[in-house]
Write a protein that holds these residues in place. Structure first.
Motif, PDB file in Angstrom:
ATOM      1  N   PRO A 126       6.398   4.008  -5.122  1.00 55.13           N
ATOM      2  CA  PRO A 126       6.286   5.175  -4.239  1.00 55.13           C
ATOM      3  C   PRO A 126       7.362   5.154  -3.156  1.00 55.13           C
ATOM      4  O   PRO A 126       8.024   4.136  -2.936  1.00 55.13           O
ATOM      5  N   LYS A 127       7.520   6.274  -2.473  1.00 54.13           N
ATOM      6  CA  LYS A 127       8.514   6.396  -1.401  1.00 54.13           C
ATOM      7  C   LYS A 127       8.119   5.506  -0.217  1.00 54.13           C
ATOM      8  O   LYS A 127       6.983   5.549   0.242  1.00 54.13           O
ATOM      9  N   HIS A 128       9.056   4.688   0.259  1.00 55.42           N
ATOM     10  CA  HIS A 128       8.856   3.818   1.418  1.00 55.42           C
ATOM     11  C   HIS A 128       9.858   4.223   2.482  1.00 55.42           C
ATOM     12  O   HIS A 128      11.041   4.408   2.171  1.00 55.42           O
ATOM     13  N   GLU A 129       9.416   4.335   3.730  1.00 55.74           N
ATOM     14  CA  GLU A 129      10.346   4.609   4.820  1.00 55.74           C
ATOM     15  C   GLU A 129       9.851   3.967   6.106  1.00 55.74           C
ATOM     16  O   GLU A 129       8.646   3.855   6.327  1.00 55.74           O
ATOM     17  N   ILE A 130      10.799   3.546   6.933  1.00 57.87           N
ATOM     18  CA  ILE A 130      10.457   2.938   8.222  1.00 57.87           C
ATOM     19  C   ILE A 130      10.114   4.069   9.183  1.00 57.87           C
ATOM     20  O   ILE A 130      10.837   5.048   9.283  1.00 57.87           O
ATOM     21  N   GLY A 178      -2.710  15.266  -3.924  1.00 59.60           N
ATOM     22  CA  GLY A 178      -1.311  15.611  -4.148  1.00 59.60           C
ATOM     23  C   GLY A 178      -0.410  14.475  -3.712  1.00 59.60           C
ATOM     24  O   GLY A 178       0.268  13.859  -4.504  1.00 59.60           O
ATOM     25  N   GLU A 179      -0.438  14.191  -2.408  1.00 59.26           N
ATOM     26  CA  GLU A 179       0.273  13.043  -1.849  1.00 59.26           C
ATOM     27  C   GLU A 179      -0.602  12.401  -0.794  1.00 59.26           C
ATOM     28  O   GLU A 179      -1.342  13.091  -0.099  1.00 59.26           O
ATOM     29  N   ALA A 180      -0.514  11.089  -0.688  1.00 55.24           N
ATOM     30  CA  ALA A 180      -1.289  10.369   0.324  1.00 55.24           C
ATOM     31  C   ALA A 180      -0.378   9.355   1.006  1.00 55.24           C
ATOM     32  O   ALA A 180       0.438   8.710   0.345  1.00 55.24           O
ATOM     33  N   ASP A 181      -0.504   9.233   2.327  1.00 55.79           N
ATOM     34  CA  ASP A 181       0.312   8.296   3.092  1.00 55.79           C
ATOM     35  C   ASP A 181      -0.471   7.031   3.397  1.00 55.79           C
ATOM     36  O   ASP A 181      -1.658   7.075   3.726  1.00 55.79           O
ATOM     37  N   ARG A 195       2.425   7.998  -1.587  1.00 55.49           N
ATOM     38  CA  ARG A 195       2.073   7.883  -3.005  1.00 55.49           C
ATOM     39  C   ARG A 195       1.578   9.215  -3.535  1.00 55.49           C
ATOM     40  O   ARG A 195       0.986   9.996  -2.801  1.00 55.49           O
ATOM     41  N   LYS A 196       1.793   9.417  -4.822  1.00 52.83           N
ATOM     42  CA  LYS A 196       1.217  10.589  -5.479  1.00 52.83           C
ATOM     43  C   LYS A 196      -0.273  10.333  -5.663  1.00 52.83           C
ATOM     44  O   LYS A 196      -0.688   9.220  -5.962  1.00 52.83           O
ATOM     45  N   SER A 197      -1.082  11.369  -5.464  1.00 52.39           N
ATOM     46  CA  SER A 197      -2.533  11.251  -5.578  1.00 52.39           C
ATOM     47  C   SER A 197      -3.053  12.394  -6.437  1.00 52.39           C
ATOM     48  O   SER A 197      -2.657  13.540  -6.249  1.00 52.39           O
ATOM     49  N   GLN A 198      -3.942  12.080  -7.364  1.00 47.34           N
ATOM     50  CA  GLN A 198      -4.500  13.127  -8.226  1.00 47.34           C
ATOM     51  C   GLN A 198      -5.327  14.116  -7.437  1.00 47.34           C
ATOM     52  O   GLN A 198      -5.375  15.297  -7.761  1.00 47.34           O
ATOM     53  N   THR A 199      -5.990  13.653  -6.387  1.00 51.19           N
ATOM     54  CA  THR A 199      -6.866  14.545  -5.623  1.00 51.19           C
ATOM     55  C   THR A 199      -6.164  15.202  -4.438  1.00 51.19           C
ATOM     56  O   THR A 199      -6.376  16.367  -4.165  1.00 51.19           O
TER      57      THR A 199
END
Length: 78
Positions: A13-17, A68-71, A62-66
Motif C-alpha cells: 500500500p501507499k506509505h508516506e511520512i 474504498g480506502e482506509a488510512d 490501503r485499499k478496502s472492500q468496504t
C-alpha cells in the motif's frame, strides 16, 4: 540494472511520512499520544525506501472492500 521499488508492487500500500500538522489533527481526532500508535521499525524495507527516521509517523493508505480506502498510522521506532 534498474532498481526495483517496493512501492511499485501491487501488494504494497501507499506509505508516506506525515507532516506535523497532519499528525496533530490525527492525534487530536483519536485523543491519543504519538507513542500510542502502532509501530514500524526504521529498518523496515519500506521505512528505508521512503527515508523515514525514528520519531516520524507513516501514513499507510490501503485499499478496502468496504471503505474504498482506509488510512493506518505507524510510529517509526528503532
Amino acid at each position: 540494472m534498474t532498481k526495483f521499488s517496493l512501492l511499485d508492487h501491487e501488494s504494497v500500500p501507499k506509505h508516506e511520512i506525515m507532516s506535523e500538522g497532519e499528525l496533530k489533527s490525527v492525534l487530536s481526532k483519536y485523543s491519543i499520544e504519538k507513542e500510542q500508535l502502532p509501530k514500524i521499525k526504521v529498518q523496515d524495507p519500506v521505512s528505508k525506501e521512503i527515508g523515514a527516521v525514528i520519531g516520524d509517523v507513516v501514513k499507510i493508505t490501503r485499499k478496502s472492500q468496504t471503505a474504498g480506502e482506509a488510512d493506518y498510522y505507524r510510529l517509526v521506532i528503532e
